[in-house]
Scaffold this motif. Structure first.
Motif, PDB file in Angstrom:
ATOM      1  N   ASP A 284       0.809  -1.224   0.000  1.00  0.00           N
ATOM      2  CA  ASP A 284       0.000   0.000   0.000  1.00  0.00           C
ATOM      3  C   ASP A 284       0.845   1.278   0.000  1.00  0.00           C
ATOM      4  O   ASP A 284       0.559   2.208   0.756  1.00  0.00           O
TER       5      ASP A 284
ATOM      6  N   HIS B  33       0.833   3.380  -2.367  1.00  0.00           N
ATOM      7  CA  HIS B  33      -0.132   4.372  -2.855  1.00  0.00           C
ATOM      8  C   HIS B  33       0.504   5.647  -3.396  1.00  0.00           C
ATOM      9  O   HIS B  33       0.035   6.756  -3.104  1.00  0.00           O
TER      10      HIS B  33
ATOM     11  N   ASP C  70      -1.369  -2.277  -4.411  1.00  0.00           N
ATOM     12  CA  ASP C  70      -1.730  -0.863  -4.268  1.00  0.00           C
ATOM     13  C   ASP C  70      -0.499   0.047  -4.298  1.00  0.00           C
ATOM     14  O   ASP C  70      -0.277   0.861  -3.401  1.00  0.00           O
TER      15      ASP C  70
ATOM     16  N   HIS D 126      -6.514  -1.092  -6.164  1.00  0.00           N
ATOM     17  CA  HIS D 126      -6.344   0.257  -6.730  1.00  0.00           C
ATOM     18  C   HIS D 126      -5.532   0.265  -8.026  1.00  0.00           C
ATOM     19  O   HIS D 126      -5.481   1.297  -8.698  1.00  0.00           O
TER      20      HIS D 126
ATOM     21  N   HIS E 210      -3.426  -4.305   1.967  1.00  0.00           N
ATOM     22  CA  HIS E 210      -4.821  -3.900   1.754  1.00  0.00           C
ATOM     23  C   HIS E 210      -5.377  -3.159   2.956  1.00  0.00           C
ATOM     24  O   HIS E 210      -5.845  -2.039   2.810  1.00  0.00           O
TER      25      HIS E 210
ATOM     26  N   HIS F 166      -4.953  -0.862   5.773  1.00  0.00           N
ATOM     27  CA  HIS F 166      -3.845   0.078   5.965  1.00  0.00           C
ATOM     28  C   HIS F 166      -3.316   0.141   7.389  1.00  0.00           C
ATOM     29  O   HIS F 166      -2.255   0.711   7.630  1.00  0.00           O
TER      30      HIS F 166
ATOM     31  N   ARG G 257      -8.476   9.680   1.956  1.00  0.00           N
ATOM     32  CA  ARG G 257      -7.255   8.889   1.895  1.00  0.00           C
ATOM     33  C   ARG G 257      -6.096   9.472   2.689  1.00  0.00           C
ATOM     34  O   ARG G 257      -5.026   8.890   2.735  1.00  0.00           O
TER      35      ARG G 257
HETATM   36 ZN   LIG Z   1      -4.452   0.239  -0.174  1.00  0.00          ZN
END
Ligand SMILES: [Zn+2]
Length: 440
Positions: free
Chosen positions: A35, A37, A74, A107, A228, A230, A345
């Motif tokens: 993640d 991101h 992600d 994502h 996934h 967080h 987010r």
């Molecule tokens: Zn995520």
């Protein structure tokens, strides 16, 4: 003579194969991330940053002949560089992090599934997923798993993405792809891979129920490296020595799982896990990665590093819910508005508010929609904490994502949002803060 030689060779082979039990033990270290991101830069508290992550990974794996680096999905969506360039620069920069494999996250679908083959072409590391397939069983990621030889251990790394995928993405972005039940798909790949491998590792982007199910129902899986959720884990999940690990999001920390592997038993006999903080205040950046990050950040700086207001205090993601709902209702002229905390987010630090902060809070290109409903039609997700008349009409503003994923987001189906707009939810919030000037 011939016979004697044969006996000698046979005896030698016997000696070689009859080695003491401890010689079958080999060490393996799995460095991992999840993640990230697209958070290329460290946050307001100096945590994370791709150049800092690279520096920590390189320090941890320097001179290591028993190390693997895995990324649990992600990689994209979360910052303006990702949104404006549809994730492509993030994969380009990730090539400098030394990943040995990465799994698809939900994502990765955010810019439409057609971007995924582009990511796969661009990545210099394998992208895997055993359970993301179309109706005919064709795999989107092409590879269900990879076999990575390290320190004399053949490590099978199987990719798996949460079967929740359809609730996390809209139908147009998902196209023909579905995520099949995780345990079944993993076990099928594990059966195939076990002939060629000494250890089975799942690289998953999974919900906690699926992580637990793998530990409970897939005994051939020795390790689950997950992502996934967080929040990350404080300590590994453990079942008879088989472990699952997961980190906090946005590169705040890197995981290091040190294992002793018994090659004969194809099992982990000893494991220890640590979470290594990534902090820019104490970690000098890897120069090459910092240059790549700067190249892309400089392209978006003019657009996003502009002051739009002041925050008198910091706001958590939860505290931003009523703020953003107020902005949506006022800008759309509706009685009510709704946003899920999951759609927010990032938090907002105190001080000058930059457009960048709003991009990080709402990285999605969601558009505003509204509809008119009777009070009694509105779900508890919307009515909670409000006293509404069940027989009155109310106007409600939401994003088009919430409208189309209303079963998962609102817990209902059939709400028709007849007013569609082209206004981005993110732009709406930026405009509203500019007018408001100060958030108290
Ligand atoms: Zn995520």
């Amino acid at each position: 003579m011939v016979r004697r030689a044969r006996v000698f060779v046979f005896g030698l082979l016997l000696c070689l194969s009859w080695v003491p039990a401890e010689a079958q033990l080999r060490s393996l270290s799995i460095l991992h991330t999840n993640d990230l991101h697209a958070h290329l830069l460290p946050d307001a508290r100096q945590q994370g940053g791709f150049a800092q992550i690279a520096a920590v990974l390189r320090r941890e794996t320097a001179g290591c002949n028993s190390c693997l680096i895995l990324n649990a999905g992600d990689l994209v969506q979360g910052t303006p560089v990702s949104t404006l360039y549809q994730g492509v620069p993030i994969y380009e920069i990730a090539n400098l992090l030394g990943f040995d494999a990465s799994v698809l996250g939900n994502h990765e679908f955010d810019y439409g599934w057609r971007k995924i083959p582009e990511y796969i072409r661009l990545a210099r590391f394998p992208i895997i997923a055993a359970n993301v397939a179309d109706e005919r069983g064709r795999l989107l990621a092409k590879q269900a798993y990879v076999i990575l030889p390290v320190n004399g251990i053949r490590v099978a790394v199987i990719g798996a993405l949460t079967a929740d995928l359809p609730n996390l993405t809209t139908a147009n972005l998902l196209g023909p792809w579905r995520a099949r039940p995780v345990v079944d798909a993993v076990r099928r790949s594990a059966r195939e891979a076990s002939q060629k491998a000494d250890l089975i590792v799942v690289l998953g982007h999974l919900n906690p129920i699926e992580e637990d199910a793998l530990l409970r129902e897939a005994p051939e899986v020795a390790v689950v490296v997950s992502g996934h959720v967080h929040a990350g884990l404080e300590s590994p999940k453990n079942s008879d020595g088989r472990v699952a690990v997961r980190l906090r999001a946005y590169g705040e920390e890197i995981g290091r799982l040190d294992l002793e592997v018994d090659l004969e038993k194809k099992a982990v006999v000893k494991s220890s896990w640590k979470r290594i903080p990534v902090n820019a205040a104490t970690t000098p950046p890897a120069e090459d990665v910092a240059r790549a990050v700067e190249l892309w950040e400089s392209k978006v700086r003019k657009i996003v590093d502009v002051p739009i207001g002041t925050a008198k205090r910091g706001f958590t993601r939860e505290e931003l819910v009523p703020v953003i709902e107020q902005a949506m209702a006022e800008e759309m002229g509706t009685d009510l508005a709704f946003i899920q905390v999951g759609g927010i987010r990032d938090s907002l630090p105190p001080g000058t508010i930059l457009a960048r902060h709003v991009w990080n809070i709402i990285p999605f290109d969601n558009k505003m929609v509204a509809g008119t409903f009777q009070g009694r039609e509105l779900p508890p997700a919307v009515t909670a904490g409000r006293s509404l008349d069940p027989n009155r009409e109310y106007t409600l503003a939401v994003s088009d994502f919430v409208a189309s994923a209303q079963r998962a987001e609102l817990g209902v189906t059939g709400l028709k949002f007849s007013r569609r707009t082209n206004r981005l939810q993110r732009d709406l919030l930026i405009d509203w803060i500019k007018k408001k000037k100060v958030l108290e």
